[in-house]
Design a protein around this motif. Structure first.
Motif, mmCIF file in Angstrom:
data_model
loop_
_atom_site.group_PDB
_atom_site.id
_atom_site.type_symbol
_atom_site.label_atom_id
_atom_site.label_comp_id
_atom_site.label_asym_id
_atom_site.label_seq_id
_atom_site.Cartn_x
_atom_site.Cartn_y
_atom_site.Cartn_z
ATOM 1 N N GLY A 84 0.805 -1.213 0.000
ATOM 2 C CA GLY A 84 0.000 0.000 0.000
ATOM 3 C C GLY A 84 0.836 1.260 0.000
ATOM 4 N N ALA A 85 1.965 1.226 -0.684
ATOM 5 C CA ALA A 85 2.949 2.303 -0.581
ATOM 6 C C ALA A 85 2.520 3.550 -1.346
ATOM 7 N N GLN A 86 2.662 4.694 -0.692
ATOM 8 C CA GLN A 86 2.373 5.970 -1.328
ATOM 9 C C GLN A 86 3.593 6.442 -2.131
ATOM 10 N N LEU A 87 3.343 7.272 -3.129
ATOM 11 C CA LEU A 87 4.459 7.896 -3.848
ATOM 12 C C LEU A 87 5.363 8.650 -2.874
ATOM 13 N N ARG A 88 4.757 9.248 -1.874
ATOM 14 C CA ARG A 88 5.536 9.972 -0.869
ATOM 15 C C ARG A 88 6.555 9.052 -0.187
ATOM 16 N N SER A 89 6.159 7.815 0.090
ATOM 17 C CA SER A 89 7.089 6.891 0.740
ATOM 18 C C SER A 89 8.191 6.454 -0.223
ATOM 19 N N HIS A 90 7.864 6.232 -1.475
ATOM 20 C CA HIS A 90 8.897 5.869 -2.447
ATOM 21 C C HIS A 90 9.894 7.001 -2.656
ATOM 22 N N TRP A 91 9.440 8.241 -2.490
ATOM 23 C CA TRP A 91 10.344 9.386 -2.590
ATOM 24 C C TRP A 91 11.279 9.458 -1.384
ATOM 25 N N GLY A 92 10.855 8.872 -0.263
ATOM 26 C CA GLY A 92 11.716 8.788 0.906
ATOM 27 C C GLY A 92 11.315 9.647 2.074
ATOM 28 N N GLU A 93 10.159 10.318 2.008
ATOM 29 C CA GLU A 93 9.741 11.172 3.121
ATOM 30 C C GLU A 93 9.223 10.372 4.308
ATOM 31 N N ILE A 94 8.651 9.228 4.046
ATOM 32 C CA ILE A 94 8.187 8.316 5.087
ATOM 33 C C ILE A 94 8.605 6.908 4.683
ATOM 34 N N PRO A 95 8.630 5.953 5.627
ATOM 35 C CA PRO A 95 9.068 4.595 5.268
ATOM 36 C C PRO A 95 8.115 3.922 4.281
ATOM 37 N N VAL A 96 8.669 3.049 3.461
ATOM 38 C CA VAL A 96 7.873 2.205 2.574
ATOM 39 C C VAL A 96 7.436 0.982 3.367
ATOM 40 N N ASN A 97 6.149 0.863 3.610
ATOM 41 C CA ASN A 97 5.646 -0.272 4.367
ATOM 42 C C ASN A 97 5.897 -1.567 3.603
ATOM 43 N N GLY A 98 6.415 -2.576 4.290
ATOM 44 C CA GLY A 98 6.684 -3.861 3.652
ATOM 45 C C GLY A 98 7.881 -3.857 2.734
ATOM 46 N N PHE A 99 8.765 -2.891 2.892
ATOM 47 C CA PHE A 99 9.874 -2.718 1.954
ATOM 48 C C PHE A 99 10.735 -3.972 1.830
ATOM 49 N N GLU A 100 11.146 -4.530 2.966
ATOM 50 C CA GLU A 100 12.083 -5.656 2.922
ATOM 51 C C GLU A 100 11.467 -6.874 2.238
ATOM 52 N N VAL A 101 10.195 -7.102 2.471
ATOM 53 C CA VAL A 101 9.536 -8.277 1.887
ATOM 54 C C VAL A 101 9.277 -8.059 0.401
ATOM 55 N N GLU A 102 8.711 -6.932 0.056
ATOM 56 C CA GLU A 102 8.285 -6.709 -1.324
ATOM 57 C C GLU A 102 9.443 -6.495 -2.296
ATOM 58 N N ASN A 103 10.606 -6.129 -1.780
ATOM 59 C CA ASN A 103 11.741 -5.876 -2.665
ATOM 60 C C ASN A 103 12.822 -6.941 -2.556
ATOM 61 N N ASP A 104 12.462 -8.071 -1.996
ATOM 62 C CA ASP A 104 13.399 -9.200 -1.899
ATOM 63 C C ASP A 104 13.321 -10.028 -3.177
ATOM 64 N N HIS A 105 13.810 -9.452 -4.268
ATOM 65 C CA HIS A 105 13.778 -10.132 -5.563
ATOM 66 C C HIS A 105 14.835 -9.501 -6.471
ATOM 67 N N PRO A 106 15.231 -10.179 -7.532
ATOM 68 C CA PRO A 106 16.347 -9.692 -8.357
ATOM 69 C C PRO A 106 16.060 -8.421 -9.138
ATOM 70 N N ARG A 107 14.788 -8.043 -9.276
ATOM 71 C CA ARG A 107 14.447 -6.871 -10.076
ATOM 72 C C ARG A 107 14.368 -5.592 -9.252
ATOM 73 N N TYR A 108 14.641 -5.675 -7.955
ATOM 74 C CA TYR A 108 14.578 -4.475 -7.125
ATOM 75 C C TYR A 108 15.708 -3.512 -7.483
ATOM 76 N N ARG A 109 15.374 -2.224 -7.489
ATOM 77 C CA ARG A 109 16.353 -1.147 -7.547
ATOM 78 C C ARG A 109 15.780 0.038 -6.792
#
Length: 308
Positions: A84-109
């Motif tokens: 449920g990540a907001q653009l604001r969180s992807h920009w870095g102003e607030i944490p990305v909820n579930g970041f470690e789980v959702e980006n545990d894959h080879p296509r993460y950048r």
């Protein structure tokens, strides 16, 4: 003052500030200016694309992998996702909820690094659901514009897309009614137009109208009493909002049609998930309908950049 009272006042202040920002953000171009701005379609790409996806579980890992299979050799992609990540969180102003789980894959950048790299032909962004809350409390236009500016600073010809999603099947306003209303009142008037108001004159962000596509597909399927084993909208979902393999394939088809300006009719419909396992495939009749609807929506929805 008791702690509860302090918290209540803080929440009220935050809500008031958020509402002020929502009301005071630039409205952006009016209807006539939008028609003029988007009057000329984009030129179709002449080579496979490099695409970066920014979003959440309505992007997920499987849909971009299916898009890559539809596009064929040369297409490449990466992503940053969340719960449920907001653009604001992807920009870095607030944490990305579930970041470690959702980006545990080879296509993460990392999203900021990827956009600033200039490595991508197209950046596809979506906002969190509930969209009205994202607009009101997380200043969606500001962060859409910020990502666009960063992308163009690194690569002036990059194409920026806003991926229109949907809401829960049991929404009290009605699932189809909300899709019909939300395109204008939230995705365009609440996010896209105000974002354009923050950008240099003439800048364009295009639309990937997946919500519109899902509504069009379901109206067709349900009017026919079912097509190829799909009886109603529930057959595209794994729960009240998340897609199953059939739903992800349809979303990938809409992305393909908009990004490549090509009809997906006749493309393979037996695809793999991101982990390489076989995805559930539509039967040929349903696959054909999904492809036809995706192409129709890409050409008929304003702001996609695809020639009608």
């Amino acid at each position: 003052m008791r702690k509860a009272g302090v918290i209540a006042l803080a929440l009220a202040a935050f809500a008031g500030a958020a509402a002020f920002w929502w009301r005071s953000a630039p409205a952006g171009p009016d209807a006539a200016a939008m028609a003029a701005l988007y009057g000329e379609p984009l030129a179709p790409p002449q080579a496979p694309l490099a695409v970066f996806h920014i979003g959440h579980s309505l992007v997920n890992r499987d849909m971009p992998a299916m898009l890559a299979q539809l596009a064929g050799e040369g297409h490449r992609y990466d992503s940053q996702l969340g719960w449920g990540a907001q653009l604001r969180s992807h920009w870095g102003e607030i944490p990305v909820n579930g970041f470690e789980v959702e980006n545990d894959h080879p296509r993460y950048r990392d999203a900021r690094a990827a956009v600033a790299s200039g490595d991508y032909d197209a950046i596809v962004l979506t906002e969190s659901v509930e969209i009205r809350d994202a607009i009101r409390y997380h200043d969606s236009p500001r962060f859409l514009a910020a990502f666009a500016e960063a992308a163009w600073a690194a690569r002036p010809g990059a194409r920026i897309y806003l991926y229109e999603t949907w809401h829960e099947l049991d929404d009290p306003e009605g699932w189809l009614a909300r899709i019909d209303a939300d395109l204008s009142r939230f995705w365009l008037d609440g996010v896209l137009r105000p974002a354009l108001g923050r950008l240099p004159k003439g800048a364009r962000i295009h639309l990937i109208p997946v919500g519109q596509g899902l509504a069009a597909l379901m109206r067709e399927v349900e009017a026919r009493g079912g097509v190829g084993g799909l009886r109603d909208r529930n057959g595209l979902f794994s729960d009240q909002i998340h897609l199953n393999d059939l739903g992800n394939q349809f979303v990938a088809l809409v992305h393909y049609a908009v990004l490549y300006h090509k009809s997906p009719v006749g493309l393979p419909h037996v695809l793999l998930r991101a982990d390489g396992s076989p995805a559930a495939a539509p039967d040929p009749e349903l696959a054909r309908l999904m492809q036809e609807v995706a192409w129709t929506v890409a050409r008929s929805t304003p702001l996609t950049g695809v020639a009608p």
